[in-house]
Design a protein around this motif. Structure first.
Motif, mmCIF file in Angstrom:
data_model
loop_
_atom_site.group_PDB
_atom_site.id
_atom_site.type_symbol
_atom_site.label_atom_id
_atom_site.label_comp_id
_atom_site.label_asym_id
_atom_site.label_seq_id
_atom_site.Cartn_x
_atom_site.Cartn_y
_atom_site.Cartn_z
ATOM 1 N N LEU A 1 34.673 33.559 47.126
ATOM 2 C CA LEU A 1 35.614 34.362 47.973
ATOM 3 C C LEU A 1 36.647 35.101 47.109
ATOM 4 O O LEU A 1 36.988 34.690 45.893
ATOM 5 C CB LEU A 1 36.408 33.493 48.809
ATOM 6 C CG LEU A 1 35.520 32.298 49.621
ATOM 7 C CD1 LEU A 1 36.377 31.278 50.355
ATOM 8 C CD2 LEU A 1 34.814 33.418 50.855
ATOM 9 N N GLU A 2 37.157 36.292 47.547
ATOM 10 C CA GLU A 2 38.116 37.072 46.842
ATOM 11 C C GLU A 2 39.459 36.953 47.702
ATOM 12 O O GLU A 2 39.071 37.283 49.057
ATOM 13 C CB GLU A 2 37.588 38.248 46.483
ATOM 14 C CG GLU A 2 38.904 39.031 45.740
ATOM 15 C CD GLU A 2 38.308 40.095 44.533
ATOM 16 O OE1 GLU A 2 38.949 40.572 44.103
ATOM 17 O OE2 GLU A 2 36.802 40.377 44.625
ATOM 18 N N HIS A 3 40.509 36.616 47.243
ATOM 19 C CA HIS A 3 41.784 36.639 47.863
ATOM 20 C C HIS A 3 42.235 37.913 47.870
ATOM 21 O O HIS A 3 42.240 38.826 46.786
ATOM 22 C CB HIS A 3 42.877 35.654 47.244
ATOM 23 C CG HIS A 3 44.029 35.396 48.324
ATOM 24 N ND1 HIS A 3 44.016 34.728 49.301
ATOM 25 C CD2 HIS A 3 45.371 35.879 48.020
ATOM 26 C CE1 HIS A 3 45.281 34.689 49.606
ATOM 27 N NE2 HIS A 3 45.919 35.684 49.057
ATOM 28 N N ASP A 4 42.991 38.664 49.089
ATOM 29 C CA ASP A 4 43.502 39.911 49.042
ATOM 30 C C ASP A 4 44.863 39.777 48.899
ATOM 31 O O ASP A 4 45.818 39.194 49.158
ATOM 32 C CB ASP A 4 43.267 40.247 50.707
ATOM 33 C CG ASP A 4 43.977 41.870 50.827
ATOM 34 O OD1 ASP A 4 44.492 42.494 49.875
ATOM 35 O OD2 ASP A 4 44.147 42.300 52.025
ATOM 36 N N LEU A 5 45.178 40.370 47.769
ATOM 37 C CA LEU A 5 46.534 40.320 47.053
ATOM 38 C C LEU A 5 47.426 41.489 47.530
ATOM 39 O O LEU A 5 48.583 41.406 47.186
ATOM 40 C CB LEU A 5 46.302 40.496 45.340
ATOM 41 C CG LEU A 5 45.745 39.350 44.586
ATOM 42 C CD1 LEU A 5 45.695 39.794 43.293
ATOM 43 C CD2 LEU A 5 46.433 37.987 45.003
#
Length: 173
Positions: A81-85
């Motif tokens: 998963l990639e976190h939305d910064l």
């Protein structure tokens, strides 16, 4: 100490006294035995989310969190998963959660990082460009030491996945 530009922090997260919650720590051990490429640093964060938030102020460009991630799949299933910064630093001061040093989710750590960074005169992400999570579907987070069988069977695959993600991140620095 300030991290070198382009450094990726790999953090094993979890509580080894809550069965599968110790997954991130176990994958960290597997990675330590294999070794990481230049440009990557491995830490066993355990339940010290506050420590992780402060360490991220040192200037890492990417973070790979290794943790359990309950998403409704089969126990032992892995996720990337990639976190939305983009939303970091946009919350008001009353939206920043009061940290519980023994139970900080990755979202809480990142919101705390944003708050600490702004208070230190840094950008809300403190230099982070990407935050990825290598997660595993848990079977149990009940009190107990040791991973359940399906989660334990995923440790080596997760370590391989982390190394693949590291290679991609470091190639793009």
């Amino acid at each position: 100490m300030t991290a070198a530009v382009g450094t990726v922090l790999v953090a094993g997260v979890g509580n080894i006294f809550r069965t599968d919650d110790g997954f991130g720590v176990e994958v960290g051990r597997a990675l330590a035995a294999r070794g990481l490429p230049d440009g990557a640093e491995l830490v066993d964060v355990g339940i010290r989310g506050m420590h992780l938030a402060y360490q991220l102020l040192d200037g890492y460009t990417a973070l790979i969190l290794i943790d359990i991630t309950a998403r409704g799949g089969k126990p032992g299933e892995l996720y990337l998963l990639e976190h939305d910064l983009s939303a970091l630093g946009e919350q008001s001061s009353d939206e920043v959660p009061v940290p519980d040093a023994h139970d900080m989710s990755p979202d809480t750590v990142l919101m705390l990082l944003a708050s600490l960074a702004v208070a230190s005169g840094l950008e809300p992400t403190a230099g982070l460009r990407r935050v990825l999570v290598v997660g595993c579907e848990p079977a149990s987070v009940a009190d107990g030491i040791g991973l359940t069988e399906p989660v334990a069977a995923s440790v080596d695959r997760a370590a391989t996945a982390v190394l693949k993600v590291l290679d991609e991140l470091l190639a793009g620095r």
